[in-house]
Every structure is written in C-alpha cells, then in structure tokens.
Design a protein around this motif. Structure first.
Motif, PDB file in Angstrom:
ATOM      1  N   VAL A 125     -10.268   1.612  -5.428  1.00  0.00           N
ATOM      2  CA  VAL A 125     -10.212   1.639  -3.735  1.00  0.00           C
ATOM      3  C   VAL A 125     -11.520   1.081  -3.545  1.00  0.00           C
ATOM      4  N   PHE A 133      -5.234  -2.992  -1.550  1.00  0.00           N
ATOM      5  CA  PHE A 133      -5.020  -1.737  -0.372  1.00  0.00           C
ATOM      6  C   PHE A 133      -4.840  -1.945   0.772  1.00  0.00           C
ATOM      7  N   ASN A 141       0.626  -0.905   5.131  1.00  0.00           N
ATOM      8  CA  ASN A 141       0.613   0.445   4.445  1.00  0.00           C
ATOM      9  C   ASN A 141       0.651   1.695   5.363  1.00  0.00           C
ATOM     10  N   ARG A 142       0.584   2.947   4.693  1.00  0.00           N
ATOM     11  CA  ARG A 142       0.651   4.208   5.247  1.00  0.00           C
ATOM     12  C   ARG A 142      -0.565   4.586   6.054  1.00  0.00           C
ATOM     13  N   LEU A 147      -4.471   6.705   2.302  1.00  0.00           N
ATOM     14  CA  LEU A 147      -5.161   6.151   1.287  1.00  0.00           C
ATOM     15  C   LEU A 147      -6.147   7.212   0.827  1.00  0.00           C
ATOM     16  N   PHE A 150      -4.268   9.348  -1.634  1.00  0.00           N
ATOM     17  CA  PHE A 150      -4.116   8.636  -2.831  1.00  0.00           C
ATOM     18  C   PHE A 150      -5.107   8.786  -3.827  1.00  0.00           C
ATOM     19  N   ARG A 158       0.725   8.803  -8.646  1.00  0.00           N
ATOM     20  CA  ARG A 158       0.499   8.559  -7.328  1.00  0.00           C
ATOM     21  C   ARG A 158       0.595   6.992  -7.197  1.00  0.00           C
ATOM     22  N   TRP A 159       0.908   6.852  -6.051  1.00  0.00           N
ATOM     23  CA  TRP A 159       1.103   5.344  -5.813  1.00  0.00           C
ATOM     24  C   TRP A 159       0.638   4.772  -4.447  1.00  0.00           C
ATOM     25  N   TRP A 160       0.598   3.477  -4.198  1.00  0.00           N
ATOM     26  CA  TRP A 160       0.338   2.703  -3.237  1.00  0.00           C
ATOM     27  C   TRP A 160       1.070   1.366  -2.944  1.00  0.00           C
ATOM     28  N   HIS A 161       1.928   1.537  -2.184  1.00  0.00           N
ATOM     29  CA  HIS A 161       3.073   0.480  -1.688  1.00  0.00           C
ATOM     30  C   HIS A 161       2.267  -0.353  -0.497  1.00  0.00           C
ATOM     31  N   GLN A 235      10.200   2.324  -1.091  1.00  0.00           N
ATOM     32  CA  GLN A 235       8.922   2.988  -0.378  1.00  0.00           C
ATOM     33  C   GLN A 235       8.888   4.574  -0.451  1.00  0.00           C
TER      34      GLN A 235
END
Length: 299
Positions: A125, A133, A141-142, A147, A150, A158-161, A235
């Motif tokens: 990050v 990101f 993103n969320r 973040l 995350f 762990r994941w980041w869409h 997601q």
C-alpha cells in the motif's frame, strides 16, 4: 488451463524474502459436514441474508463481475501448488464464461503467499497505493477504513478488490478518472428519480490476495484453492460471520468442517455472472439464486 504462475516483478520487489513453503499438505484427508439447514423461513429470505452477508460492493455501487480478460498470477508458492490454485480458479471461471489470459499475460488477479502478511500489505500500500489500491475515484473500492483493515487484519487470507462503473454501450469507464477530460453520463437524459440507468454496470478490474502461510496450515491445497476461487470471482466481505451458511468461507472456522465450494457458493457465482450485463444489487442477486436453490431442494 495454466496462466501466469510466476511472480509479478512489482510484488517480488516489495517483499523479496516471502515464504516459499507450501501452505498445506494436499494428502490430508477431507471430511464433510452436513449442509446447514435453517427451518421456518422462506428460501427468498435466506438467500437475501446469504447475499447480504457475503457481498461487499463499494458504497452505492452494484455487485461487480469480471468482464475483460482475467490473468492470474500466483507469487511465492511452489510451482505445483501455484498451478493447482490457478487451475481451480480457471476451471470455475471458464464455467462462468470468464475470459482467461494466456501464459505470459500481465496479471490483474494476484495471489501472494508470505510469512508476514501485514508487513507485505503495508509495504504494498505504501509503495503502490495508486493504481493497485486506489484509482482516485472513491467508490472503486471499499474506502479508507477497509484499506486500513487490509493492512492490519490477522485473517489467514486478506484481499482488496478494485472495480469501476462501466458504460455498457461502449465499454468505457462511466466516471471521469484523474487525468481524463470531461465525461458525459449515458444516463444524462433519464428522468430524476428513475431506476438506475441500465447502461451502467460494475466490473472488477484488479484484485490482490495475500495469504498468511502459517495461518492456513492444516488445510489442503484443494480446500484453499476453492476458498480463493470464491474470493477471486466475487466481491466478498472479509469481516463477516459466515457460520450460519453453507459456504467455503467457513474454511477457517475451527468449529466447522469444510471441504470446498458448496452448492450455495456455486449458485451464488452462477447468479452473479448470469443474465444481462447490468447494474446488479444484492436483492436482485438473491432473486437470481432462488430458482437454482429450489431445484437443489427438490433433488
């Protein structure tokens, strides 16, 4: 189908000393717990709760799906383990008519193993906040809170869409991204208060998954691959309590025995990728699932 199974240069530069051991012993025996049954409620209600629990689209956006070519990269696993993971995700993706990249493609779905998941997440990050990101568009993103989670969670995976609203007419982003000129919405002429414009849908564009090698010990490669498949193609909410439902997301719950993707997981994915390329909210997703769930009950 085997896609990109070697490391992504950028990620290897971030953490050159990632763990090289396999996450599990593929020869471990598997067991199966009976499907969880909830009595006394309509199937529609259960489906809505299932979707609400699992799904995690950005605020005010629909459920996103892969639309363009998906290129899978698995970093810092033995080649045989990486191929098993890639093959399983690819198998399910092909069943959903998702286009897969050829060997040597540039990964947009990256799975990295490490013995310091939080350290890798923080460094990634810090170095690559954009474009890995954040796009400079808030609802891709969320958000900042997610973040931060995350980077600090102790979860085994762990994941980041990342996703974007897409104009279904020409396939272009339906927002103005930094550095682009003035953008005109294809919904500009629709009346105020009308249903969400049918010309806009939501597409997954990038995904990073980090696996804590030590915390996935005791699961088979096949089980882990199935878990990663659901996370890779939808997601998924990382912080939910899934225990009331029959899903592979319970893989790391010590009180439940999970073998892999369940009927509910497959029906969820089938519903997500079925129908027209349109904005899909959780309630519509649940409604799409119900006919297949009813057929399952009748078997």
């Amino acid at each position: 189908m085997v896609l990109a199974s070697v490391g992504v240069a950028v990620l290897l530069q971030v953490a050159p000393a990632l763990a090289q051991n396999t996450p599990t012993d593929p020869t471990l025996p598997e067991s199966r717990v009976d499907d969880i049954v909830v009595d006394g409620r309509p199937l529609e209600v259960i489906a809505e709760e299932f979707v609400a629990t699992l799904s995690a689209p950005p605020r005010s956006r629909g459920l996103a799906r892969w639309s363009g070519t998906v290129c899978i990269g698995v970093v810092n696993f033995r080649n045989d383990v990486a191929h098993l993971i890639i093959d399983r995700i690819s198998e399910v993706a092909e069943d959903l008519d998702i286009r897969l990249g050829q060997p040597g493609c540039k990964p947009n779905l990256v799975i990295a193993g490490t013995d310091d998941a939080s350290g890798l997440a923080r460094e990634m990050v810090r170095r690559y906040r954009r474009p890995f990101f954040r796009y400079g568009y808030t609802r891709s993103n969320r958000g900042s809170g997610a973040l931060a989670a995350f980077q600090t969670t102790d979860a085994p995976v762990r994941w980041w869409h990342m996703s974007l609203p897409i104009n279904t007419i020409d396939g272009s982003p339906a927002i103005r991204l930094p550095g682009q000129g003035y953008w005109v919405s294809p919904c500009a002429g629709s009346r105020r208060g009308s249903r969400t414009c049918d010309a806009i849908t939501d597409h997954l564009t990038r995904l990073i998954i980090i696996i804590d090698i030590d915390r996935v010990a005791g699961r088979t490669v096949a089980q882990l691959a199935d878990y990663l498949t659901l996370v890779a193609l939808a997601q998924i909410e990382p912080d939910a309590d899934y225990s009331a439902f029959d899903t592979v997301l319970n893989l790391f719950d010590p009180d439940l025995q999970v073998t892999g993707l369940t009927d509910w997981d497959r029906i969820y994915l089938d519903a997500l990728y079925s129908g027209e390329d349109e904005r899909l909210d959780p309630r519509e997703q649940a409604a799409r699932m119900v006919p297949a769930l009813r057929a399952r009950e009748g078997d």
